[in-house]
Design a protein around this motif. Structure first.
Motif, PDB file in Angstrom:
ATOM      1  N   ARG A   1       1.984  20.319 -12.817  1.00  9.36           N
ATOM      2  CA  ARG A   1       2.217  20.485 -11.381  1.00  9.36           C
ATOM      3  C   ARG A   1       2.411  21.955 -11.025  1.00  9.36           C
ATOM      4  NH1 ARG A   1       6.106  16.068  -8.485  1.00  9.36           N
ATOM      5  NH2 ARG A   1       4.841  14.194  -8.823  1.00  9.36           N
ATOM      6  N   ASP A   2       3.227  22.636 -11.816  1.00 11.97           N
ATOM      7  CA  ASP A   2       3.472  24.054 -11.554  1.00 11.97           C
ATOM      8  C   ASP A   2       2.189  24.869 -11.685  1.00 11.97           C
ATOM      9  OD1 ASP A   2       6.118  23.499 -11.105  1.00 11.97           O
ATOM     10  OD2 ASP A   2       6.780  24.057 -13.118  1.00 11.97           O
ATOM     11  N   ASP A   3       1.355  24.518 -12.678  1.00 13.21           N
ATOM     12  CA  ASP A   3       0.087  25.225 -12.841  1.00 13.21           C
ATOM     13  C   ASP A   3      -0.818  25.012 -11.634  1.00 13.21           C
ATOM     14  OD1 ASP A   3       0.881  26.152 -15.300  1.00 13.21           O
ATOM     15  OD2 ASP A   3      -0.108  24.560 -16.433  1.00 13.21           O
ATOM     16  N   LEU A   4      -0.873  23.800 -11.124  1.00 19.40           N
ATOM     17  CA  LEU A   4      -1.689  23.505  -9.952  1.00 19.40           C
ATOM     18  C   LEU A   4      -1.149  24.231  -8.723  1.00 19.40           C
ATOM     19  CD1 LEU A   4      -2.235  19.720 -10.630  1.00 19.40           C
ATOM     20  CD2 LEU A   4      -4.083  21.376 -10.291  1.00 19.40           C
ATOM     21  N   ARG A   5       0.166  24.222  -8.541  1.00 18.26           N
ATOM     22  CA  ARG A   5       0.761  24.937  -7.405  1.00 18.26           C
ATOM     23  C   ARG A   5       0.477  26.435  -7.503  1.00 18.26           C
ATOM     24  NH1 ARG A   5       5.617  21.596  -8.387  1.00 18.26           N
ATOM     25  NH2 ARG A   5       5.706  19.920  -6.831  1.00 18.26           N
ATOM     26  N   SER A   6       0.563  26.973  -8.719  1.00 19.27           N
ATOM     27  CA  SER A   6       0.325  28.399  -8.908  1.00 19.27           C
ATOM     28  C   SER A   6      -1.112  28.763  -8.547  1.00 19.27           C
ATOM     29  CB  SER A   6       0.629  28.796 -10.351  1.00 19.27           C
ATOM     30  OG  SER A   6       0.349  30.156 -10.583  1.00 19.27           O
ATOM     31  N   ALA A   7      -2.075  27.953  -9.004  1.00 18.37           N
ATOM     32  CA  ALA A   7      -3.479  28.223  -8.681  1.00 18.37           C
ATOM     33  C   ALA A   7      -3.719  28.118  -7.183  1.00 18.37           C
ATOM     34  CB  ALA A   7      -4.381  27.252  -9.434  1.00 18.37           C
ATOM     35  N   ARG A   8      -3.069  27.145  -6.551  1.00 16.67           N
ATOM     36  CA  ARG A   8      -3.231  26.996  -5.099  1.00 16.67           C
ATOM     37  C   ARG A   8      -2.601  28.167  -4.355  1.00 16.67           C
ATOM     38  NH1 ARG A   8      -4.530  27.138  -0.883  1.00 16.67           N
ATOM     39  NH2 ARG A   8      -4.953  25.541   0.688  1.00 16.67           N
ATOM     40  N   ALA A   9      -1.451  28.636  -4.832  1.00 20.14           N
ATOM     41  CA  ALA A   9      -0.797  29.779  -4.193  1.00 20.14           C
ATOM     42  C   ALA A   9      -1.638  31.044  -4.343  1.00 20.14           C
ATOM     43  CB  ALA A   9       0.590  29.985  -4.794  1.00 20.14           C
ATOM     44  N   GLU A  10      -2.309  31.193  -5.487  1.00 17.10           N
ATOM     45  CA  GLU A  10      -3.174  32.357  -5.684  1.00 17.10           C
ATOM     46  C   GLU A  10      -4.346  32.346  -4.707  1.00 17.10           C
ATOM     47  OE1 GLU A  10      -4.319  32.356  -9.735  1.00 17.10           O
ATOM     48  OE2 GLU A  10      -2.321  32.878 -10.500  1.00 17.10           O
ATOM     49  N   LEU A  11      -4.860  31.166  -4.400  1.00 18.05           N
ATOM     50  CA  LEU A  11      -5.925  31.072  -3.400  1.00 18.05           C
ATOM     51  C   LEU A  11      -5.417  31.490  -2.028  1.00 18.05           C
ATOM     52  CD1 LEU A  11      -8.745  30.264  -2.448  1.00 18.05           C
ATOM     53  CD2 LEU A  11      -7.925  27.897  -2.291  1.00 18.05           C
ATOM     54  N   THR A  12      -4.217  31.051  -1.674  1.00 19.83           N
ATOM     55  CA  THR A  12      -3.627  31.439  -0.387  1.00 19.83           C
ATOM     56  C   THR A  12      -3.417  32.942  -0.315  1.00 19.83           C
ATOM     57  OG1 THR A  12      -2.508  29.291  -0.232  1.00 19.83           O
ATOM     58  CG2 THR A  12      -1.671  31.072   1.152  1.00 19.83           C
TER      59      THR A  12
END
Length: 329
Positions: free
Chosen positions: A231-242
């Motif tokens: 979950r944290d990895d997915l959130r991190s990748a999504r935050a990097e896109l933002t």
């Protein structure tokens, strides 16, 4: 509770300053420089220093009230610029992901162009693959002929062992490079105007092809089962896109500023190029993590939905999951 609210307020203030005020202040500095120099004196630093000295020499510039007012205006303008960039970042992200409601024809034209380019690359891959298959068949036929000419016995076996039918790794290198060139266009047949949109769509299509799973309906259920680390990895990748989209938004604003001050175009070029590169990397990482989550935790999803008799995560399992998550539709 008081300590918690104080800590929360401190974190929010830090985030507000880092995301809005500081980048907004830098942008407003560029706006002020553009207003003072313009196109005619774009790189005249002496003129800029002279203007600043003139403003600093004004009697009103030394009063506390004027200083406080200017500081408040600068903070408000910086925050306003940051909010504007956040809004533009949403449009940048939509553009990257192929959501072009106001440019449908352009999107269709670019999609057709990308699709034709991918199909040409795919044909080259098929031709090279066919060439390797033909070469392997010829090598195998020669091996059999040599074995027949030598006759039965150890010599024939040794000769056959010295002529493998499978292509060597050096022979596979051109095919590997062709596949890499095709995948740089898209992992699957393009259906969208941008690489990022097709990369996200590829995750869905690849999972549907492998497991017959409908990702949009299965993903919310799978998310509930994921441990903290993925979950944290997915959130991190999504935050990097933002973050990348927000950087691209600042590049767009600098491009608008270039109408009045041409050096801002160079800043815009650097920022948009960096943002696009970071955006592609974050989308690629996010899509790969989505596929990996289904690969690793798909059986957990099947068991959670009551399909406990499934020994492995197969297409049959995926069909049953899809039937459940889509409520039989």
């Amino acid at each position: 509770m008081t300590a918690f609210l104080a800590a929360l307020g401190g974190r929010l203030a830090d985030k507000w300053v880092s995301l809005l005020v500081l980048p907004g202040f830098l942008f407003m500095t560029l706006v002020a420089v553009a207003g003072q120099l313009g196109h005619t004196h774009a790189l005249d630093t002496a003129r800029l220093v002279h203007r600043l000295d003139t403003l600093a020499a004004e009697p009103a510039a030394r009063t506390p009230g004027t200083v406080a007012l200017v500081l408040a205006l600068v903070l408000a303008a910086s925050a306003g610029a940051g909010l504007l960039a956040a809004t533009v970042a949403g449009w940048v992200e939509r553009w990257w992901l192929g959501d072009w409601p106001f440019a449908t024809r352009l999107g269709e034209r670019l999609s057709r162009r990308r699709r034709a380019k991918w199909e040409r690359a795919d044909r080259l891959c098929a031709q090279e693959r066919q060439r390797l298959v033909g070469a392997a068949e010829v090598a195998e036929a020669r091996t059999r002929e040599s074995a027949t000419a030598l006759g039965p016995g150890p010599a024939a076996v040794a000769d056959a062992a010295g002529h493998p039918a499978e292509p060597a790794s050096a022979d596979l290198l051109p095919l590997t490079r062709l596949y890499e060139a095709r995948n740089r266009i898209a992992l699957t047949r393009p259906a969208h105007p941008t690489w990022m949109a097709d990369r996200m769509a590829a995750a869905e299509s690849r999972l549907r092809r492998a497991y017959a799973v409908d990702l949009p309906t299965a993903w919310p259920r799978l998310w509930l089962l994921l441990p903290d680390v993925p979950r944290d990895d997915l959130r991190s990748a999504r935050a990097e896109l933002t973050t990348a989209a927000r950087r691209g938004a600042w590049g767009v604003l600098c491009l608008v500023l270039a109408v009045w001050w041409w050096p801002a175009a160079a800043v815009a070029l650097v920022m948009t190029g960096s943002a696009r590169r970071s955006g592609r990397q974050s989308v690629d990482a996010f899509a790969a993590l989505v596929e990996s989550a289904m690969d690793v935790y798909g059986r957990e999803l099947a068991r959670a939905l009551g399909l406990s008799d499934e020994a492995e995560f197969s297409r049959a399992t995926g069909v049953r999951i899809t039937r459940i998550t889509r409520k039989g539709e």
